[in-house]
Design a protein around this motif. Sequence first.
Motif, PDB file in Angstrom:
ATOM      1  N   ASP A   1      57.348  40.404  44.107  1.00 14.69           N
ATOM      2  CA  ASP A   1      58.305  41.491  44.307  1.00 14.69           C
ATOM      3  C   ASP A   1      59.677  40.962  43.916  1.00 14.69           C
ATOM      4  O   ASP A   1      60.209  40.041  44.543  1.00 14.69           O
ATOM      5  CB  ASP A   1      58.299  41.934  45.775  1.00 14.69           C
ATOM      6  CG  ASP A   1      59.157  43.180  46.015  1.00 14.69           C
ATOM      7  OD1 ASP A   1      60.290  43.228  45.482  1.00 14.69           O
ATOM      8  OD2 ASP A   1      58.716  44.082  46.742  1.00 14.69           O
ATOM      9  N   ASN A   2      60.266  41.540  42.850  1.00 13.56           N
ATOM     10  CA  ASN A   2      61.552  41.054  42.347  1.00 13.56           C
ATOM     11  C   ASN A   2      62.655  41.081  43.393  1.00 13.56           C
ATOM     12  O   ASN A   2      63.566  40.257  43.379  1.00 13.56           O
ATOM     13  CB  ASN A   2      61.996  41.876  41.134  1.00 13.56           C
ATOM     14  CG  ASN A   2      61.267  41.495  39.873  1.00 13.56           C
ATOM     15  OD1 ASN A   2      60.733  40.398  39.788  1.00 13.56           O
ATOM     16  ND2 ASN A   2      61.227  42.388  38.900  1.00 13.56           N
ATOM     17  N   GLU A   3      62.601  42.064  44.283  1.00 10.70           N
ATOM     18  CA  GLU A   3      63.695  42.241  45.235  1.00 10.70           C
ATOM     19  C   GLU A   3      63.531  41.408  46.499  1.00 10.70           C
ATOM     20  O   GLU A   3      64.510  40.968  47.084  1.00 10.70           O
ATOM     21  CB  GLU A   3      63.851  43.718  45.575  1.00 10.70           C
ATOM     22  CG  GLU A   3      64.243  44.553  44.364  1.00 10.70           C
ATOM     23  CD  GLU A   3      64.782  45.921  44.728  1.00 10.70           C
ATOM     24  OE1 GLU A   3      64.809  46.260  45.922  1.00 10.70           O
ATOM     25  OE2 GLU A   3      65.183  46.653  43.800  1.00 10.70           O
ATOM     26  N   THR A   4      62.276  41.172  46.941  1.00 10.58           N
ATOM     27  CA  THR A   4      62.058  40.406  48.165  1.00 10.58           C
ATOM     28  C   THR A   4      61.589  38.983  47.895  1.00 10.58           C
ATOM     29  O   THR A   4      61.698  38.114  48.758  1.00 10.58           O
ATOM     30  CB  THR A   4      61.010  41.101  49.061  1.00 10.58           C
ATOM     31  OG1 THR A   4      59.735  41.086  48.392  1.00 10.58           O
ATOM     32  CG2 THR A   4      61.418  42.541  49.352  1.00 10.58           C
ATOM     33  N   GLY A   5      61.061  38.745  46.686  1.00 10.52           N
ATOM     34  CA  GLY A   5      60.530  37.427  46.362  1.00 10.52           C
ATOM     35  C   GLY A   5      59.138  37.189  46.915  1.00 10.52           C
ATOM     36  O   GLY A   5      58.559  36.111  46.726  1.00 10.52           O
ATOM     37  N   GLU A   6      58.574  38.195  47.579  1.00 12.38           N
ATOM     38  CA  GLU A   6      57.252  38.059  48.186  1.00 12.38           C
ATOM     39  C   GLU A   6      56.167  37.960  47.114  1.00 12.38           C
ATOM     40  O   GLU A   6      56.171  38.709  46.139  1.00 12.38           O
ATOM     41  CB  GLU A   6      56.972  39.262  49.093  1.00 12.38           C
ATOM     42  CG  GLU A   6      55.661  39.169  49.851  1.00 12.38           C
ATOM     43  CD  GLU A   6      55.407  40.386  50.727  1.00 12.38           C
ATOM     44  OE1 GLU A   6      54.379  40.388  51.425  1.00 12.38           O
ATOM     45  OE2 GLU A   6      56.232  41.325  50.702  1.00 12.38           O
TER      46      GLU A   6
ATOM     47  N   GLU B   1      75.985  39.090  36.793  1.00 13.23           N
ATOM     48  CA  GLU B   1      74.828  38.416  37.372  1.00 13.23           C
ATOM     49  C   GLU B   1      74.809  38.708  38.868  1.00 13.23           C
ATOM     50  O   GLU B   1      75.665  38.218  39.614  1.00 13.23           O
ATOM     51  CB  GLU B   1      74.901  36.902  37.117  1.00 13.23           C
ATOM     52  CG  GLU B   1      74.805  36.544  35.637  1.00 13.23           C
ATOM     53  CD  GLU B   1      74.779  35.043  35.417  1.00 13.23           C
ATOM     54  OE1 GLU B   1      74.746  34.301  36.426  1.00 13.23           O
ATOM     55  OE2 GLU B   1      74.794  34.624  34.246  1.00 13.23           O
ATOM     56  N   PRO B   2      73.848  39.517  39.330  1.00 13.31           N
ATOM     57  CA  PRO B   2      73.822  39.927  40.741  1.00 13.31           C
ATOM     58  C   PRO B   2      73.713  38.744  41.700  1.00 13.31           C
ATOM     59  O   PRO B   2      73.021  37.764  41.430  1.00 13.31           O
ATOM     60  CB  PRO B   2      72.565  40.807  40.820  1.00 13.31           C
ATOM     61  CG  PRO B   2      72.322  41.257  39.416  1.00 13.31           C
ATOM     62  CD  PRO B   2      72.769  40.126  38.551  1.00 13.31           C
ATOM     63  N   LYS B   3      74.405  38.870  42.826  1.00 18.52           N
ATOM     64  CA  LYS B   3      74.341  37.837  43.858  1.00 18.52           C
ATOM     65  C   LYS B   3      73.094  38.016  44.716  1.00 18.52           C
ATOM     66  O   LYS B   3      72.585  37.061  45.287  1.00 18.52           O
ATOM     67  CB  LYS B   3      75.588  37.906  44.741  1.00 18.52           C
ATOM     68  CG  LYS B   3      76.917  37.773  44.009  1.00 18.52           C
ATOM     69  CD  LYS B   3      78.072  37.847  44.995  1.00 18.52           C
ATOM     70  CE  LYS B   3      79.427  37.856  44.283  1.00 18.52           C
ATOM     71  NZ  LYS B   3      79.687  39.145  43.615  1.00 18.52           N
ATOM     72  N   ASN B   4      72.637  39.256  44.830  1.00 19.60           N
ATOM     73  CA  ASN B   4      71.499  39.565  45.690  1.00 19.60           C
ATOM     74  C   ASN B   4      70.454  40.358  44.921  1.00 19.60           C
ATOM     75  O   ASN B   4      70.766  41.030  43.929  1.00 19.60           O
ATOM     76  CB  ASN B   4      71.957  40.367  46.912  1.00 19.60           C
ATOM     77  CG  ASN B   4      72.964  39.596  47.747  1.00 19.60           C
ATOM     78  OD1 ASN B   4      72.625  38.644  48.426  1.00 19.60           O
ATOM     79  ND2 ASN B   4      74.229  40.015  47.681  1.00 19.60           N
ATOM     80  N   SER B   5      69.213  40.329  45.390  1.00 20.14           N
ATOM     81  CA  SER B   5      68.127  40.982  44.666  1.00 20.14           C
ATOM     82  C   SER B   5      67.761  42.355  45.218  1.00 20.14           C
ATOM     83  O   SER B   5      67.174  43.174  44.526  1.00 20.14           O
ATOM     84  CB  SER B   5      66.884  40.090  44.670  1.00 20.14           C
ATOM     85  OG  SER B   5      66.483  39.801  46.006  1.00 20.14           O
ATOM     86  N   GLY B   6      68.096  42.617  46.492  1.00 18.69           N
ATOM     87  CA  GLY B   6      67.728  43.891  47.105  1.00 18.69           C
ATOM     88  C   GLY B   6      68.707  44.999  46.774  1.00 18.69           C
ATOM     89  O   GLY B   6      69.644  44.814  45.994  1.00 18.69           O
TER      90      GLY B   6
END
Length: 291
Positions: free
Chosen positions: A226-231, A153-158
């Motif tokens: 945006d999955n990686e930034t949450g924007e 389970e990744p800690k970060n999305s970027g």
Amino acid sequence: MDTKEIIKKVKRIELKSRRKANNFFMGEYQSSFKGRGMIFSEIRPYQYGDDVRNIDWNKTAHFNEPYVKVFEEERELTMVLMVDVSASQNFGTRKQFKADTVAEICATLAFSAITYNDKVGLILFSDEIELFIPPKKGKKHVLRIIRELVNHEPKNSGNNLAGALRFLMDTFKRKANVFMLSDFIDETDYLKNLKIAAKKHDITGIRIYDEKETEIPDIGLVNMIDNETGEKKSINTSSPFVRKQYKNYYDRLAYEYNQRFNLAGAGNLTIRADEDYIKPLLNYFKKHSVK
């Protein structure tokens, strides 16, 4: 995902990838990646066709007939699987997510490696190094790698491709066969680090994409995240300008991926998440072995 589901998924990937490794990659993997060099094997009488440069003059003088030194390739290699675990990997519109395809490809490559007694290591990265498993041999070790790919389970999305390559260079001082699996949706410039890493290691980029990522369908006003930034943004997908702008953006990223790996002298291929990955991998290995 609970423990039973994890075990079931690991077992499914193991059976599928081992079968593919045995049926399709026998010989292709070995011929594509060379060992570290030549090591001395034995001394034997000269045979027609032997390289005269390998004649052992001391033994030749002692036995009064020509003897040659025989060398063989030091076969043992190290494979490193560098896997992008950023949020964009958890996307898929057909059979499975990109992350599932990545796990299967990694397992197939790993089982191919241990068939020839090579070591396999794993680096999971987002915008930082999330997990490092040092290279080891054997089926038990490969199953651990598959479990981590399935269960992590990744800690970060970027994601940070340049940082991952820097970790590779700092960690591995001897040459390794490196497979970097990602969608390569990264606006940062990782070319400099890729060039440096490719001088020491045999690097192959494997870009995994989903068919629906290549363009936006005309479905009206849509709220997107945006999955990686949450924007969050409201996008008018009915606008030809918006769709064209996105298509240009996606095509640019795909082009830059190919360009960067070519400029670095590294191998690269692209695989759609829902397609059979064996054919493109085999074609790549065949081309790689004749270089």
